[in-house]
Design a protein around this motif. Structure first.
Motif, mmCIF file in Angstrom:
data_model
loop_
_atom_site.group_PDB
_atom_site.id
_atom_site.type_symbol
_atom_site.label_atom_id
_atom_site.label_comp_id
_atom_site.label_asym_id
_atom_site.label_seq_id
_atom_site.Cartn_x
_atom_site.Cartn_y
_atom_site.Cartn_z
ATOM 1 N N LYS A 54 -1.024 13.278 23.769
ATOM 2 C CA LYS A 54 -1.655 12.660 23.561
ATOM 3 C C LYS A 54 -3.633 13.174 24.080
ATOM 4 O O LYS A 54 -3.491 13.787 25.677
ATOM 5 N N ILE A 55 -4.285 13.401 23.883
ATOM 6 C CA ILE A 55 -5.651 13.585 23.731
ATOM 7 C C ILE A 55 -6.494 12.435 23.652
ATOM 8 O O ILE A 55 -6.759 11.653 22.388
ATOM 9 N N GLU A 56 -7.720 12.274 24.414
ATOM 10 C CA GLU A 56 -8.503 10.965 24.464
ATOM 11 C C GLU A 56 -9.894 11.972 24.882
ATOM 12 O O GLU A 56 -10.458 12.656 25.728
ATOM 13 N N VAL A 57 -10.593 11.649 23.412
ATOM 14 C CA VAL A 57 -11.965 12.076 23.667
ATOM 15 C C VAL A 57 -13.275 11.118 22.975
ATOM 16 O O VAL A 57 -12.872 9.848 22.747
ATOM 17 N N SER A 58 -14.211 11.154 23.041
ATOM 18 C CA SER A 58 -15.577 10.337 22.599
ATOM 19 C C SER A 58 -16.178 11.210 22.128
ATOM 20 O O SER A 58 -16.502 12.289 21.863
ATOM 21 N N GLY A 59 -17.080 10.775 21.075
ATOM 22 C CA GLY A 59 -17.951 11.765 19.887
ATOM 23 C C GLY A 59 -19.184 10.720 19.848
ATOM 24 O O GLY A 59 -18.676 9.150 20.155
ATOM 25 N N PHE A 60 -20.273 10.916 19.725
ATOM 26 C CA PHE A 60 -21.722 10.836 19.854
ATOM 27 C C PHE A 60 -22.219 10.810 18.517
ATOM 28 O O PHE A 60 -22.468 12.257 17.978
ATOM 29 N N SER A 61 -23.111 10.580 18.292
ATOM 30 C CA SER A 61 -24.278 10.290 16.617
ATOM 31 C C SER A 61 -25.080 9.469 16.766
ATOM 32 O O SER A 61 -24.739 8.647 17.433
ATOM 33 N N GLU A 62 -26.561 10.357 16.705
ATOM 34 C CA GLU A 62 -27.487 9.067 16.714
ATOM 35 C C GLU A 62 -27.980 9.677 15.340
ATOM 36 O O GLU A 62 -27.981 10.805 14.832
ATOM 37 N N MET A 63 -29.300 9.027 14.740
ATOM 38 C CA MET A 63 -29.885 8.926 13.922
ATOM 39 C C MET A 63 -31.374 8.419 13.947
ATOM 40 O O MET A 63 -31.531 7.523 14.381
ATOM 41 N N GLU A 64 -32.501 9.308 14.034
ATOM 42 C CA GLU A 64 -33.836 8.829 13.562
ATOM 43 C C GLU A 64 -34.226 7.925 12.155
ATOM 44 O O GLU A 64 -34.235 9.333 11.508
ATOM 45 N N ILE A 65 -34.698 6.806 12.014
ATOM 46 C CA ILE A 65 -35.144 6.689 10.404
ATOM 47 C C ILE A 65 -36.580 5.685 10.879
ATOM 48 O O ILE A 65 -36.861 5.455 11.087
ATOM 49 N N VAL A 66 -37.700 6.298 9.385
ATOM 50 C CA VAL A 66 -38.653 5.751 9.102
ATOM 51 C C VAL A 66 -38.493 4.651 9.292
ATOM 52 O O VAL A 66 -37.849 3.920 7.590
ATOM 53 N N PRO A 67 -39.076 3.572 9.852
ATOM 54 C CA PRO A 67 -38.938 1.954 8.909
ATOM 55 C C PRO A 67 -39.681 1.513 7.186
ATOM 56 O O PRO A 67 -40.560 2.584 7.266
ATOM 57 N N ASP A 68 -39.106 1.344 6.724
ATOM 58 C CA ASP A 68 -40.005 0.688 5.586
ATOM 59 C C ASP A 68 -40.221 -0.652 5.524
ATOM 60 O O ASP A 68 -40.484 -1.529 4.472
ATOM 61 N N GLU A 69 -39.858 -1.739 6.255
ATOM 62 C CA GLU A 69 -40.228 -2.814 6.736
ATOM 63 C C GLU A 69 -41.365 -2.788 8.158
ATOM 64 O O GLU A 69 -41.329 -2.862 8.710
ATOM 65 N N LEU A 70 -42.244 -3.259 7.617
ATOM 66 C CA LEU A 70 -43.258 -3.047 8.846
ATOM 67 C C LEU A 70 -44.414 -4.526 8.281
ATOM 68 O O LEU A 70 -44.131 -5.150 7.380
ATOM 69 N N TYR A 71 -43.727 -5.722 9.287
ATOM 70 C CA TYR A 71 -44.353 -6.902 9.577
ATOM 71 C C TYR A 71 -45.705 -6.999 10.242
ATOM 72 O O TYR A 71 -45.630 -7.042 11.766
ATOM 73 N N PHE A 72 -46.579 -7.306 9.878
ATOM 74 C CA PHE A 72 -47.537 -7.754 10.855
ATOM 75 C C PHE A 72 -47.973 -9.076 10.707
ATOM 76 O O PHE A 72 -48.143 -10.334 10.399
ATOM 77 N N SER A 73 -48.211 -9.263 12.710
ATOM 78 C CA SER A 73 -49.326 -10.222 12.016
ATOM 79 C C SER A 73 -50.560 -10.697 12.370
ATOM 80 O O SER A 73 -51.582 -9.612 12.609
ATOM 81 N N ILE A 74 -51.300 -11.459 11.617
ATOM 82 C CA ILE A 74 -53.020 -11.754 11.335
ATOM 83 C C ILE A 74 -53.259 -13.249 11.692
ATOM 84 O O ILE A 74 -52.965 -13.998 11.004
ATOM 85 N N ALA A 127 -46.042 -6.828 14.425
ATOM 86 C CA ALA A 127 -45.263 -7.470 15.722
ATOM 87 C C ALA A 127 -43.691 -6.886 15.443
ATOM 88 O O ALA A 127 -42.969 -6.979 16.756
ATOM 89 N N ARG A 128 -43.153 -6.139 14.592
ATOM 90 C CA ARG A 128 -42.194 -5.537 14.799
ATOM 91 C C ARG A 128 -41.583 -4.542 13.257
ATOM 92 O O ARG A 128 -42.458 -4.895 12.392
ATOM 93 N N VAL A 129 -40.970 -3.808 13.605
ATOM 94 C CA VAL A 129 -40.316 -2.894 12.337
ATOM 95 C C VAL A 129 -38.773 -2.956 11.882
ATOM 96 O O VAL A 129 -37.906 -3.578 12.340
ATOM 97 N N ASP A 130 -38.734 -2.560 10.785
ATOM 98 C CA ASP A 130 -37.111 -2.665 10.530
ATOM 99 C C ASP A 130 -36.532 -2.025 8.760
ATOM 100 O O ASP A 130 -37.703 -0.981 8.555
#
Length: 242
Positions: free
Chosen positions: A31-51, A145-148
């Motif tokens: 057998k063979i054991e390996v690891s795989g990595f992946s990454e993604m960047e996304i533009v937030p479409d939920e912006l939470y403002f504190s006023i 305050a935060r993004v999502d």
């Protein structure tokens, strides 16, 4: 007595022979054991403002003609509705107040109320248009305050799949280098996950929005900048070698 002893010896010998014939050594699984990595960047479409809105006096020196918090709140609610946002986009997060001092040597002349709100928008440039319709002297601050993202779970699923595919590809080309072929998967493990919500970077948007000297018509598009949400996963997989 001799017969009993002889029978016992024969019985033990038979069991020993039976045990030897039933033990089969299993071949070592390759057998063979390996690891795989992946990454993604996304533009937030939920912006939470504190006023934060606060009461103030039009005639500050004489403590007259107070603009009350309910007046400012009505302006904010109306502005949110005119921006096409649902009522649920705006909510009260806290209520407080502060003492208003006319002179530092004197006692406070009055108590002024303030209220904090959370506003959810899908784009940062909507904020300026909303706050431009609220009396600028009544705006204490407006910060992110935060993004999502509304489809974050779907993106997380895709990143995991991509990480697993990366592990399979790695195992395949490593085995190909030694003239071996990849077999079926034996084990899959999620070993690392990370979702990074960056802090937004502020330019001069807040100061412009709070400036009392600016009129609603002079407010420009927000130059608020924010980074992308980064999602990454690492998957561990074990494959059989054919």
């Amino acid at each position: 007595m001799k017969k009993i002893i002889l029978f016992s010896v024969l019985f033990i010998t038979t069991l020993s022979s039976f045990a030897q014939t039933t033990i089969v050594q299993q071949p070592l699984q390759r057998k063979i054991e390996v690891s795989g990595f992946s990454e993604m960047e996304i533009v937030p479409d939920e912006l939470y403002f504190s006023i934060s809105l606060r009461e103030y006096f039009n005639d500050e020196k004489n403590q007259k003609d107070k603009v009350i918090i309910s007046t400012l709140e009505k302006q904010l609610i109306k502005a949110v509705a005119e921006a096409g946002l649902p009522k649920e986009a705006l909510s009260i997060s806290s209520v407080g107040g502060y003492q208003n001092y006319v002179d530092k040597k004197k006692k406070p002349a009055s108590f002024l109320e303030n209220k904090q709100y959370e506003l959810k928008v899908d784009r940062a440039d909507k904020l300026d248009g909303i706050l431009s319709k609220v009396e600028s002297r009544g705006i204490q601050y407006a910060n992110i305050a935060r993004v999502d993202h509304s489809k974050k779970e779907e993106f997380k699923k895709q990143v995991k799949i991509n990480a697993l595919k990366a592990a399979k590809d790695k195992a395949a080309y490593l085995l190909e280098a030694v003239d071996q072929k990849l077999g079926p998967v034996l084990e899959i493990r999620e070993v690392e996950d990370n979702v990074n919500y960056p802090q937004p970077m502020y330019a001069k948007a807040n100061m412009r929005m709070m400036a009392a000297s600016e009129s609603a018509d002079s407010v420009q598009d927000s130059d608020l900048q924010y980074q992308k949400i980064k999602i990454s996963y690492r998957m561990q997989a074990i494959f059989e070698i054919k």
